[in-house]
Design a protein around this motif. Structure first.
Motif, PDB file in Angstrom:
ATOM      1  N   TYR A  59       0.839  -1.203   0.000  1.00 36.00           N
ATOM      2  CA  TYR A  59       0.000   0.000   0.000  1.00 36.00           C
ATOM      3  C   TYR A  59       0.874   1.254   0.000  1.00 36.00           C
ATOM      4  O   TYR A  59       0.677   2.184  -0.778  1.00 36.00           O
ATOM      5  CB  TYR A  59      -0.934  -0.052   1.201  1.00 36.00           C
ATOM      6  CG  TYR A  59      -1.820   1.133   1.449  1.00 36.00           C
ATOM      7  CD1 TYR A  59      -2.248   1.978   0.434  1.00 36.00           C
ATOM      8  CD2 TYR A  59      -2.272   1.398   2.730  1.00 36.00           C
ATOM      9  CE1 TYR A  59      -3.084   3.064   0.686  1.00 36.00           C
ATOM     10  CE2 TYR A  59      -3.110   2.478   3.002  1.00 36.00           C
ATOM     11  CZ  TYR A  59      -3.507   3.305   1.978  1.00 36.00           C
ATOM     12  OH  TYR A  59      -4.333   4.372   2.236  1.00 36.00           O
ATOM     13  N   ASP A  63       0.596   3.610  -3.451  1.00 33.10           N
ATOM     14  CA  ASP A  63      -0.221   4.825  -3.409  1.00 33.10           C
ATOM     15  C   ASP A  63       0.678   6.055  -3.327  1.00 33.10           C
ATOM     16  O   ASP A  63       1.246   6.356  -2.278  1.00 33.10           O
ATOM     17  CB  ASP A  63      -1.179   4.774  -2.221  1.00 33.10           C
ATOM     18  CG  ASP A  63      -2.200   5.894  -2.239  1.00 33.10           C
ATOM     19  OD1 ASP A  63      -1.986   6.898  -2.938  1.00 33.10           O
ATOM     20  OD2 ASP A  63      -3.222   5.765  -1.544  1.00 33.10           O
ATOM     21  N   MET A  66      -1.039   9.811  -1.334  1.00 31.59           N
ATOM     22  CA  MET A  66      -1.266  10.124   0.085  1.00 31.59           C
ATOM     23  C   MET A  66      -0.354  11.241   0.555  1.00 31.59           C
ATOM     24  O   MET A  66       0.732  11.433   0.006  1.00 31.59           O
ATOM     25  CB  MET A  66      -1.119   8.870   0.952  1.00 31.59           C
ATOM     26  CG  MET A  66       0.259   8.312   1.052  1.00 31.59           C
ATOM     27  SD  MET A  66       0.393   6.858   2.133  1.00 31.59           S
ATOM     28  CE  MET A  66      -0.333   5.581   1.142  1.00 31.59           C
ATOM     29  N   THR A  70      -0.028  11.133   6.277  1.00 31.85           N
ATOM     30  CA  THR A  70      -0.649   9.821   6.154  1.00 31.85           C
ATOM     31  C   THR A  70       0.419   8.759   5.954  1.00 31.85           C
ATOM     32  O   THR A  70       0.381   7.694   6.585  1.00 31.85           O
ATOM     33  CB  THR A  70      -1.654   9.791   4.988  1.00 31.85           C
ATOM     34  OG1 THR A  70      -2.660  10.774   5.240  1.00 31.85           O
ATOM     35  CG2 THR A  70      -2.293   8.435   4.828  1.00 31.85           C
ATOM     36  N   LEU A 139      -6.071  -0.370   6.036  1.00 34.75           N
ATOM     37  CA  LEU A 139      -6.319  -1.060   4.762  1.00 34.75           C
ATOM     38  C   LEU A 139      -7.761  -0.972   4.335  1.00 34.75           C
ATOM     39  O   LEU A 139      -8.057  -0.839   3.138  1.00 34.75           O
ATOM     40  CB  LEU A 139      -5.857  -2.523   4.874  1.00 34.75           C
ATOM     41  CG  LEU A 139      -4.345  -2.704   4.979  1.00 34.75           C
ATOM     42  CD1 LEU A 139      -4.003  -4.129   5.385  1.00 34.75           C
ATOM     43  CD2 LEU A 139      -3.654  -2.314   3.691  1.00 34.75           C
ATOM     44  N   ARG A 142      -8.328   2.419   2.779  1.00 33.63           N
ATOM     45  CA  ARG A 142      -7.702   2.482   1.459  1.00 33.63           C
ATOM     46  C   ARG A 142      -8.673   2.024   0.375  1.00 33.63           C
ATOM     47  O   ARG A 142      -8.735   2.585  -0.683  1.00 33.63           O
ATOM     48  CB  ARG A 142      -6.456   1.594   1.433  1.00 33.63           C
ATOM     49  CG  ARG A 142      -5.897   1.357   0.053  1.00 33.63           C
ATOM     50  CD  ARG A 142      -4.948   0.206   0.037  1.00 33.63           C
ATOM     51  NE  ARG A 142      -5.690  -1.014   0.265  1.00 33.63           N
ATOM     52  CZ  ARG A 142      -5.182  -2.228   0.209  1.00 33.63           C
ATOM     53  NH1 ARG A 142      -3.913  -2.388  -0.014  1.00 33.63           N
ATOM     54  NH2 ARG A 142      -5.914  -3.285   0.415  1.00 33.63           N
ATOM     55  N   LYS A 143      -9.437   1.028   0.682  1.00 35.14           N
ATOM     56  CA  LYS A 143     -10.305   0.417  -0.318  1.00 35.14           C
ATOM     57  C   LYS A 143     -11.567   1.243  -0.570  1.00 35.14           C
ATOM     58  O   LYS A 143     -12.320   0.971  -1.480  1.00 35.14           O
ATOM     59  CB  LYS A 143     -10.660  -1.001   0.114  1.00 35.14           C
ATOM     60  CG  LYS A 143      -9.427  -1.882   0.119  1.00 35.14           C
ATOM     61  CD  LYS A 143      -9.692  -3.246   0.697  1.00 35.14           C
ATOM     62  CE  LYS A 143      -8.390  -4.052   0.762  1.00 35.14           C
ATOM     63  NZ  LYS A 143      -8.522  -5.302   1.428  1.00 35.14           N
TER      64      LYS A 143
END
Length: 144
Positions: A59, A63, A66, A70, A139, A142-143
């Protein structure tokens, strides 16, 4: 003859009762059982820690949108996942001398040692649970 047998039986029962469950040895056994119960509760979570660690690292690398704050927070969760696993492994390595300590320590020393080890495994368990919860929440967010 019958009286001697009864007296011998009563003495054996009294001896068994006196040795059986009220001294430091039984207190130590109780503490050890509680300690090992906490270990047995946490141990199955080691695989979950590993999987969450891998997911969190992925992650963090994937990503790029962010914020720095974060990323720092998620990095700390990732570090804590590894730390929780290492804490458990270190505790297990340290407790490997338990059988030797049971023989070499006085009952009071053994009780103190077991209490310390029990407190430590409880701390590790709480840290593990908190870290798993934080990773799962991160997590899940995130989704969305």
């Amino acid at each position: 003859m019958k009286i001697r047998l009864m007296i011998a039986s009563m003495l054996l029962m009294a001896l068994a009762f006196a040795c059986g469950g009220t001294g430091a040895a039984s207190t130590g056994e109780k503490i050890e059982k509680e300690m090992m119960a906490e270990h047995d509760r946490i141990m199955p979570k080691m695989g979950e820690l590993n999987e969450l660690y891998k997911e969190m690292r992925q992650y963090l690398f994937q990503d790029t949108t962010m914020t720095m704050e974060t990323r720092e927070n998620l990095s700390m969760v990732t570090v804590n996942l590894k730390e929780a696993e290492e804490s458990m492994m270190n505790w297990m390595n340290g407790i490997s001398d338990l059988e030797l300590n049971k023989v070499s320590m006085k009952p009071e020393e053994l009780e103190k040692y077991l209490t310390t080890q029990k407190d430590e495994i409880i701390r590790i368990g709480q840290f593990t649970d908190e870290t798993i919860d934080k990773a799962k929440k991160a997590l899940a967010n995130r989704k969305q």
